[in-house]
Each structure stands twice: as C-alpha cells, then as structure tokens.
Enzyme design. Sequence first.
Site, PDB file in Angstrom:
ATOM      1  N   ASP A  29       0.869  -1.169   0.000  1.00 24.50           N
ATOM      2  CA  ASP A  29       0.000   0.000   0.000  1.00 24.50           C
ATOM      3  C   ASP A  29       0.913   1.228   0.000  1.00 24.50           C
ATOM      4  OD1 ASP A  29      -2.145   1.740   0.004  1.00 24.50           O
ATOM      5  OD2 ASP A  29      -3.293   0.620   1.486  1.00 24.50           O
ATOM      6  N   TRP A  30       0.302   2.389  -0.086  1.00 27.73           N
ATOM      7  CA  TRP A  30       1.024   3.653  -0.260  1.00 27.73           C
ATOM      8  C   TRP A  30       2.085   3.826   0.826  1.00 27.73           C
ATOM      9  CZ3 TRP A  30      -0.261   7.541  -3.986  1.00 27.73           C
ATOM     10  CH2 TRP A  30       0.402   8.749  -3.820  1.00 27.73           C
TER      11      TRP A  30
END
Length: 760
Positions: A288-289
């Site tokens: 994820d980011w």
Amino acid sequence: MPNRFANLSAALCGSLLVITMSVSIANPPNDSAAIEHRVTALLAEMTLAEKIGQMNQVNADDRDLSDDLRQAIESGRVGSVLNQVDVDAVNELQRIAVQESRLGIPLLVGRDVIHGFKTVMPIPLGQAAAWNADIVREGARVAAREAATAGVNWTFAPMIDISRDPRWGRIAESLGEDPFLASKLAVAMVEGFQGENLAETGTIAATAKHFAGYGASESGRDYATVNIPENELRNVYFPPFKAAVDAGVVSLMAAFSDLDGVPATGNQFLFRTVLRDEWGFNGFVVSDWDSVRQLAIHGLTENDKDSVYEAVTAGVDMEMAGRSYVNNLETLVEEGRIDVAMIDAMVANILRAKFQLGLFDNPFTDPAALPPIASAHALETARQAALQSVVLLKNDRGVLPLSAEKLNSVAVIGPLADAPYEQLGTWIFDGDRELSITPMHAIHSLVGHDVDVRYLRAMDNSRSRASEGFDEAAEMARDSDAVLLFLGEESILSGEAHSRADINLPGDQAELVRRVREAGKPVVAVIQAGRPLTLTNIIDQVDAVLFAWHPGTMGGPAIADLLFGLESPSGKLPVTFPRMVGQIPIYYSQKKTGKPPSPDTVVLIDDIDAHAPQLSTGMTAYHLDAGYTPLFVFGHGLSYAEFRYQKIRTSAREIELGDTVTISAELTNTGDVAADEVAQLYIRDLVGNVTRPVKELKGFRRIRVEPGQTVSVEFELHTDDLAFYGRNMQLMTEPGEFHAWIGGSSETELRTEFRIIDSD
Ligand code: NOJ
C-alpha cells in the site's frame, strides 16, 4: 468468444428497462506458455537496476510531467505509475517507456477506480446490498471501460476486507460482513474489470485488497492494529481473497495494518505461505502507499533497508509510492541478504501481468476505440445498481409507496436531497458530479406535474448544529401532505481515514426529525450514508426508512422511482445494523457461546428489581442495556410486495461425503405488486472440530415474483461447500447433522435438516 454479458438483461431480473449490450471486442491471443517464454527471455536481458525499476511504482498525478519522472522512466527505474488520468500524458509516459528506455518495457498505470470512473455506481457496500453478482459485474465493466479511455490499465479494486465494524470508514468500500456474499461479489467485480481476456481493449487488471484483516482494526480506527487468530483468518477473512485468486485476479495489495504483530507488508505467512504456496497465485503483490517504509514506523524494523528486506522477503513484489526499493534493494543483493533469484521471480510476476494486458503489443490508448463516457448503458447500469441497492428498513402502515395521484403536496427536506457530490460517496477521484441526478431533481421530474414539490435544505450540511432552518421545516411539514426527509452522512464522513466513534446521524439531524414529526404528517426518511448508522434515536419518529447508502450518479432517479412505487425496493442488508455502538462487533454469523441468550433469559436494565441480587439477572451473553439483537439483521430488507416462504425440504435426509443435496422452498408473492425478492439459504453445522457459527449464508438468488405467483427456490449444496478450517488449519467437511434455512433474511425460521455421513 461469446460476450459473457450478453444475457445481462435476462439476469437483471426485475429491471424496469432492458439494458442494451455493448459489442464484444476482438480477443488478441493470450497464451500463458508463450507469455512465460517472453517473460523469461526479457528477464535474461535485464540488469539488476532495471529489475528493481520494475518493482517501483511512482505517483504521477501532475499533468505536467516532470523531467525527473521522464528520466526515471527512460532509464528503466519505473515499472508503474499511479494517479495520472490525462490520456495524452499517459500516452507520453508509455512512449518514453517503450521508445526511450533500453528494453522498452511498458508501464502499468494504476488508479483507484473503486465504484465507477466518471459514471459512479453506488458505493461497494451499497452494491453488495443488491445481492446481485450480475449488476456488480456490469458496474465494474462499465468502470473499466471508462477508466481505460484515460489510459488506466490497472485498478486498486475490489476492496474485499470483511468488515464487521461500522465505525470503520472503509466499510463503505467493502462488500460487507459476510465471507460468502463478499466472495461471490468479489469474483463478479474481478470478472467485470478484467473480462475474459485482459488484452482486450476496455479491460483493466484488478487488485484484491487489502491482504489481510484490515477490516478488523481495533475500535474501527483506520490503520489500527489487527489481531485475528489463524482459524478465523482462514474461515472469515481469507475466503473472498481466495475466491478472487481463483477468478484470476492479477494483483493483491498488502494491508496497512499490523496483523498479530507482523504488519501485512512484512508478513511472510500471508504472501508466501498462504498466497503463493497454498493458493498458487501467479500474479503480483503491491504494497500500500508507502507501507514499506512504514514497517519502521510500526517498530518492526530499524531503518528503510531492513524494511525493504522484510517486505521483499515477505513477497511484496512492487512498492507503491515510496523510494525504499530503488534506494536499498541493490545493496541488499550486493550484501548477499537477498538472492537475485528471489528478485527474478518477483519481477516475473510483474512482467507477466504486463504481457497479459497486451501492453507490449499495444501500450497506447485511443479513447475513440472505447464507448463514450457516461453512455446510455453506463447510466442505466448505475441506475439499476442504485435501484437494487436501496434497502427499505421500515414501512409502517404501508406509508410507502407514495401515490402521486393522492398527494397534493410533498415536502422534500434535508441536507442530502440535492447534494450532487455527496451522493457519489467516498473514493470518487474521477467521478463527475455534473452527471449526478439528485433525488430532489428526480422527484420534480417524476411527479412535479401532479404534485406540489417543495424543497428546503434546512441544514447546511449533515454535521451542522445550526437549527435556524428547523422552524421553516416544521411549517413546511405542516403545510404538506407528506414529508420526505433526506438525511445521512456526507461523503467525507466515510472512506479511508474517516472513521467515527459515534455512528448516530451526525449534527442536529435527530432534532430536525423531531421537529418535523411534530407536524403530524407521514414522514419518510431517505438516508444516504457510507456505513450502517445507529438509527435507534430516530427510528420511532418516522413512518418509513429507505436506506440508500451513497447511491452514485443515478441515485436520484432510483430513489424517486422507489418512493413513488415505479419499482419495489429489493435491497437487503449486507451488514448488521447495531442498536448502539457498544454492541459492535455484532454480526449474524456469531458463535453460539456456552450461555446463549434467549428472550426468557434477558432482563434489561430498566426492568431490574430494586435490590435484586447480583445473580438474579443476566447469566447469558447479552448487554443489560441493549439486549442481544441488532436494530436490523443481516439480509433484512422489506418490499412493497408480501413474500411468504413455505414447504422447505431437502432432496435427501442423509448424504454421503462428496455428494450434493438440494434444499428448496416455495416462495409466494401474496401482495399485489410484482417485485424482486432475494431468497437466502443459511446453514448451521451443529457440531464441529472447531465451533461453527449459528448461521452461515450459503446461497442467495434475486428472483422476480409476480403477484399471486409461487416459485420454487432451489439451492444445491455440495459437501465441499460446507467445508471449514479446523483446529489443525486443514480444510475439512465433517460428517454430522446440519440445519438449513431458506427465507428473506438471516432471521428466517423456516428450517429443515440433513446429515452428512461417511460410509467409508
Ligand atoms: C491507500 C489505500 O489504502 C489503498 O486502498 C489505495 O489503493 C492506495 N492508497 C492508492 O490510492
């Protein structure tokens, strides 16, 4: 290849309009052996730096492409970009990648296309309330085609985290609380985005996210810690992911959260043991980011280099929006901590997806080759999805549907009656609010000729505490024949990092309800929200409640049609509605406990005798101040028709392990309008190697039933469908006694029994 959606009009049983299908697009070849050959050949030519470049995804949301980005792509240091949706910019990025980099490897172009692109479908939780895989599949298909016009070839959807906590803002993005329903709809979404062949124009790669357990974050606070025993992970949280993998999903995204002490981004059990070794996944995993770097913030590692070591070892093939891989991975290889063979396998996963998407053969986008944005088909799909997702929670004395013939005037009041942006819900980066048709406008167009439709916003927004408008609202209610109150939550109150601890209607909405109620006119609440709300404080003050979630672009026309009876509500809750926050987590498939509550054992706080001794009340699993039942159960949803289920039967009282049993019942529409009903099959495995839920959904079917018509509802169950993970974490179906129920909600009491035997 036949177009798999050609039968959609038949599948959308009960739809008011027949959806015309778009043409199927020719299939380029997508042979997996040929792809493996090309992947291996390409890998053999790559330097280590180029390999690591493929594992690097860069945020490229600026329309003006920076020199840094151009240069990074040209030198083979970028495998994917996200958040660029200007088609000319995307084509330019692809041109640099394929024409100016040494090996000409095209880019994956990612974007959060969660419930539509320009045309917005209901939020995923709303789509789940339609209990209709066909409409969910078609919604994803429409979204893919629109996103593809911008050059997007990869979406970060479906989000399939089982969510049993309505405080969690991301429940809006989920498919609800149930593994069976979420699995069926997850597959439909993957099929919708990816189509039959990823290399076709208009299909995009999907991402099953977030692996795993993110929906169980403590107290529903986003990004918070998750602790889930392995048995529950396997029986509850993993099934939608397994289903998505079996359906060929191209990628999985790691959850932000810490799972049992090991954040998902560094969790080998998730990505190596389960995903690769047990499930045989051959797509790729994206972080994820910036979640690789966050491993150090969690306290799992000391620095970025160790974080990269953990993430790569865990099997996270690509880093999203961080620079940790490009900055550290080469050194880790040089130091001998990471073997280049591991990198090769990870890069192969990414290249494979690029070949499957046909990007090497055609990296560029020609929007003219795709259907136009917001086509009639897209808008009709959005309208159908909204129509089927709205749930009629309550309808006292049949106040709904309203009759345009009988009403002279109707008051449309509330902050969400005419809020084109809010009705789109969370995650609509590209959603076009100009396309939204609001309920107020739709009601005007539908009945404005016959009925005097008055409108008052009354509150600036759903959170407002200013009650200046309430006198006028009360007066308007007094002067009208009926009141439609448009309440709920604006879109900013749900979604990522938008959790709430209090899930009542925000602001002074309850007071608005009270003031309007005093006028003594029929009051219908239409609630738009990104989560279940605790409606206990208003539910008795209104005659009917339509729960519309955030219904998307075409929410207005769908709501108007339902209010005025052009179609009957048919949505069913994909998640339990608690009476109060303290009951959370509350879900239908709970375990029985050793002291199950029943109406005879419950004494509520107001009924406890003065001086009652400590042990005279309670002693079963309930709350003194809330009892043990929710406000609305999973699967609940009323109709303008009346449905009666009867004559449940099984095809056999006993079946052998490995066999199939059919459970059937008769469903009759005893009302006077035609309507869709969602028939539901539940089972209970009475005795298990590990304890089993009191009820488990095992089948559902949306069926159109005419007034007076009786239909037979049949569900086939193979004994494999009754399998679960036991104490040794092995999938097993045990011989023994089962109960089965069919009905219109998880509360159904229409039950039969069967037994699985094992004669061997
Ligand atoms: C963070 C979210 O958790 C994830 O779901 C999303 O896809 C990425 N950001 C990219 O926007």
